[in-house]
Design a protein around this motif. Structure first.
Motif, mmCIF file in Angstrom:
data_model
loop_
_atom_site.group_PDB
_atom_site.id
_atom_site.type_symbol
_atom_site.label_atom_id
_atom_site.label_comp_id
_atom_site.label_asym_id
_atom_site.label_seq_id
_atom_site.Cartn_x
_atom_site.Cartn_y
_atom_site.Cartn_z
ATOM 1 N N MET A 308 10.758 -28.912 -11.490
ATOM 2 C CA MET A 308 11.224 -30.051 -10.689
ATOM 3 C C MET A 308 12.524 -29.664 -9.972
ATOM 4 O O MET A 308 13.618 -29.824 -10.508
ATOM 5 N N LYS A 309 12.391 -29.131 -8.746
ATOM 6 C CA LYS A 309 13.527 -28.618 -7.990
ATOM 7 C C LYS A 309 14.016 -29.645 -6.963
ATOM 8 O O LYS A 309 13.236 -30.445 -6.444
ATOM 9 N N PRO A 310 15.328 -29.606 -6.634
ATOM 10 C CA PRO A 310 15.889 -30.550 -5.644
ATOM 11 C C PRO A 310 15.224 -30.464 -4.275
ATOM 12 O O PRO A 310 15.049 -31.468 -3.593
ATOM 13 N N ASP A 311 14.861 -29.228 -3.848
ATOM 14 C CA ASP A 311 14.280 -29.074 -2.517
ATOM 15 C C ASP A 311 12.757 -29.171 -2.527
ATOM 16 O O ASP A 311 12.098 -28.938 -1.521
ATOM 17 N N GLY A 312 12.183 -29.517 -3.699
ATOM 18 C CA GLY A 312 10.731 -29.635 -3.809
ATOM 19 C C GLY A 312 10.327 -30.970 -4.401
ATOM 20 O O GLY A 312 10.199 -31.979 -3.699
ATOM 21 N N LYS A 315 12.087 -34.300 -3.519
ATOM 22 C CA LYS A 315 11.913 -34.803 -2.164
ATOM 23 C C LYS A 315 10.572 -35.507 -1.966
ATOM 24 O O LYS A 315 10.280 -36.006 -0.878
ATOM 25 N N LEU A 316 9.766 -35.541 -3.036
ATOM 26 C CA LEU A 316 8.431 -36.146 -2.942
ATOM 27 C C LEU A 316 8.279 -37.321 -3.897
ATOM 28 O O LEU A 316 7.163 -37.694 -4.263
ATOM 29 N N THR A 317 9.397 -37.918 -4.291
ATOM 30 C CA THR A 317 9.327 -39.008 -5.280
ATOM 31 C C THR A 317 8.591 -40.230 -4.753
ATOM 32 O O THR A 317 8.114 -41.052 -5.533
ATOM 33 N N LYS A 318 8.477 -40.382 -3.448
ATOM 34 C CA LYS A 318 7.783 -41.548 -2.878
ATOM 35 C C LYS A 318 6.268 -41.444 -3.028
ATOM 36 O O LYS A 318 5.556 -42.432 -2.846
ATOM 37 N N LEU A 319 5.760 -40.256 -3.338
ATOM 38 C CA LEU A 319 4.328 -40.070 -3.471
ATOM 39 C C LEU A 319 3.838 -40.481 -4.853
ATOM 40 O O LEU A 319 4.620 -40.598 -5.797
ATOM 41 N N LYS A 320 2.514 -40.677 -4.961
ATOM 42 C CA LYS A 320 1.860 -40.971 -6.228
ATOM 43 C C LYS A 320 1.048 -39.756 -6.668
ATOM 44 O O LYS A 320 0.778 -38.850 -5.882
ATOM 45 N N SER A 343 4.943 -23.725 -5.581
ATOM 46 C CA SER A 343 5.471 -22.410 -5.970
ATOM 47 C C SER A 343 6.226 -22.498 -7.288
ATOM 48 O O SER A 343 6.083 -21.626 -8.162
ATOM 49 N N ALA A 344 7.033 -23.552 -7.443
ATOM 50 C CA ALA A 344 7.787 -23.731 -8.687
ATOM 51 C C ALA A 344 6.848 -23.997 -9.858
ATOM 52 O O ALA A 344 7.072 -23.513 -10.975
ATOM 53 N N ALA A 345 5.777 -24.763 -9.612
ATOM 54 C CA ALA A 345 4.815 -25.055 -10.673
ATOM 55 C C ALA A 345 4.077 -23.793 -11.100
ATOM 56 O O ALA A 345 3.858 -23.561 -12.298
#
Length: 615
Positions: A308-312, A315-320, A343-345
């Motif tokens: 769970m990165k700041p730039d990834g 930035k997608l918290t609005k999605l489900k 990539s982080a996952a």
């Protein structure tokens, strides 16, 4: 298999094979056949089917036994093209599917993702070199259902000049019943029957035969004990291990088309998946747990996990979670953030659960990741080709097949252990008491079943309005099951019932009459009923998703997804979903006929694996 010899002599060999009946050739084991055929959904694999004598007999027996209720299927595998063509003529009108394939890989039949009640190798084993036999036996065992039988006839030749000439022409090798039984024992098969050597029924003095019948007592692979060990006994400093097992189970159950290929390895055959798909599902299942339900996934009081990165991710918290699905298009900043999140996952999966999941009492890891660096772009369409960019994920074929065949039994175990694990963490202390843990079960629900149904209802209503405005007025969409008019009332039906196989893809959602839909309920359409509806189903697919929109439609977006994630054209999404969800399709398939055949195949798989009620 020496296909060249069999092609050059196809007519003569066919006449030779057909000169003797099935009962004459297989009298030593034929008493096992009635109990196998008694199952109206039996699946039989005839490897080295030749000119179709055996496939024809078995298919005719099934048809005679069950009549209109016959849902059995014979798969006839023959590497010699000209011989197979004669076999196709022999089996015209019967439920026999011919495929070009051969041992040890059996790559074509494996892509069908079907397991079998009976596998027959009549006069085949002597063509398999000694170096390929262990792998061949593993492959055959993996294709058997629990309780399924493997029948192998062994050709023994004398040392005569004629025998040696035949061995060279046909590329035959020495066989041994004891060797065969040992190989079978190594993969969990037991010997049900082993005959003495018998004379050749064609009267050849230099040839004798033995028949060995092998049986799979359970899953035969050790996959169940391994899954149980990881789920219930393995140490869990976080929920990573359970998450990975559930992701793989969901892919195996819902996306049999995701297999890129199979490879032979030191410890057995392995299944290769796009690691980007594993990462996508990883994000899917953690999304609601962490962002919506605020459930801690580690013993520490920190909701943030390594991927769970700041730039990834952030930035997608609005999605489900439902936005992380095949067929969605992301653009702009959302696309860049999703690239970085995947990539982080991938990195997290590689360095955490894959590193620490090992076979019991072993240092050997079970899962492997060969990852690649992917540059973030401002557009990403989620399909198989895109997800391949991140590299590959490898797992044992036996584990894949256990997930594939027994998902409905394994998943409750994984969910139950995940609930217990979360309840033990300090951050989730309010759920420690058993009466509160139902909320954790709810949080682990995988799908939002209404989402795509709403989209498809909107599409249907747009089309009805479009057709009603045409002159002369014409109604082009009818109930796919009954052909009734849908002017008054309609429902959107999951052709393969959602309650048994959660799938909201466009190809699986069909317009139906409300009364007919209630009658069908959560039952599985019979193969006959599905094939009867083929023309209407394909017509719906065509007008709803595959035809170019008219001028009146093109001004309005037909489908909406999450912010900054609207879909590309319907055609692209439709096939992206189908090609990964259904068995035997290539990632670039665009044929509705191939898609329908794969749908029929998946129907059979669900019937076989879950014993669903039919409609």
């Amino acid at each position: 298999m020496p296909a060249k010899f069999y092609n050059e002599n196809a007519t003569e060999l066919s006449q030779q094979y057909l000169s003797k009946s099935f009962d004459q050739v297989h009298q030593s084991w034929r008493h096992f056949l009635p109990s196998i055929i008694a199952n109206p959904n039996a699946r039989i694999l005839d490897i080295g089917a030749g000119s179709g004598r055996d496939a024809k007999h078995i298919a005719q027996l099934a048809a005679k036994t069950h009549g209109d209720e016959n849902n059995s299927q014979v798969f006839a595998v023959e590497p010699a093209k000209l011989l197979a063509e004669l076999g196709v003529q022999q089996t015209t009108g019967l439920k026999v599917k011919w495929l070009t394939d051969s041992l040890p890989a059996l790559s074509t039949i494996t892509k069908q993702e079907v397991s079998f009640d009976l596998i027959l190798l009549s006069a085949v084993w002597m063509h398999i070199p000694l170096s390929d036999r262990a792998r061949s036996m593993r492959k055959l065992a993996n294709l058997l259902k629990p309780g399924g039988k493997l029948v192998i006839s062994l050709r023994h030749s004398s040392g005569s000049e004629q025998a040696e000439q035949e061995r060279k022409e046909r590329k035959m090798h020495t066989v041994c019943a004891d060797e065969l039984k040992r190989l079978a024992s190594d993969v969990g098969l037991f010997t049900k029957l082993a005959t003495e050597k018998e004379n050749d029924i064609l009267g050849r003095d230099h040839v004798t035969w033995q028949t060995v019948v092998l049986q799979l007592p359970d899953d035969g692979t050790g996959a169940f004990p391994f899954i149980r060990h990881v789920a219930m006994n393995d140490g869990k400093s976080a929920t990573h291990k359970l998450a990975l097992l559930r992701v793989l189970l969901r892919i195996a159950d819902g996306h049999p088309g995701a297999v890129l290929r199979r490879e032979s390895g030191v410890g057995g055959d392995r299944v290769i998946l796009p690691v980007g798909l594993v990462a996508l599902y990883w994000c899917h299942q953690y999304k609601d747990l962490i962002d919506d339900h605020k459930l801690y996934q580690t013993p520490n009081k920190n909701l943030n996990m390594g991927f769970m990165k700041p730039d990834g991710w952030h930035k997608l918290t609005k999605l489900k979670s439902s936005d992380y699905r095949i067929g969605n298009l992301f653009s702009g900043d959302d696309a860049i953030a999703l690239h970085k999140t995947l990539s982080a996952a991938v990195n997290n999966i590689k360095t955490m659960p894959c590193r620490y999941i090992k076979l019991p009492n072993s240092d050997n890891t079970v899962f492997e990741v060969a990852s690649k660096t992917v540059k973030a772009k401002d557009s990403i369409f989620l399909d198989l080709q895109t997800l391949e960019q991140w590299g590959e994920f490898s797992l044992p074929e036996s584990t894949w097949l256990a997930f594939n065949r027994y998902a409905c039994w394994i998943e409750p175990v994984l969910v139950s252990e995940w609930v217990k694990t979360m309840a033990s963490y300090a951050g989730n202390s309010q759920y420690k008491s058993p009466e509160n843990q139902y909320k954790l079960h709810q949080a682990l629900n995988w799908e939002e079943p209404k989402r795509t149904t709403v989209e498809v209802r909107k599409r249907f209503e747009q089309l009805q309005e479009h057709f009603s405005n045409k002159e002369p007025k014409q109604e082009q969409i009818r109930c796919v099951w009954s052909e009734k008019s849908l002017n008054q009332s309609y429902e959107i039906d999951h052709s393969l019932p959602f309650s048994r196989w959660p799938n909201n893809d466009l190809w699986n959602l069909l317009p139906t009459d409300s009364t007919v839909n209630n009658q069908k309920s959560d039952r599985l359409p019979t193969e006959h009923k599905l094939k009867q509806a083929k023309e209407r189903i394909q017509h719906w697919w065509q007008v709803a998703w595959l035809n170019e929109p008219s001028a009146s439609e093109s001004s309005t977006s037909l489908l909406r997804t999450a912010p900054s994630a609207s879909l590309t054209n319907n055609h692209k999404r439709f096939f992206a979903e189908a090609n990964i969800a259904l068995p035997g399709l290539s990632s670039d398939n665009s044929s509705v006929d191939d898609l329908f055949e794969a749908l029929v195949m998946q129907r059979g798989r669900l019937k076989e694996m879950q014993q669903l009620r039919e409609w």
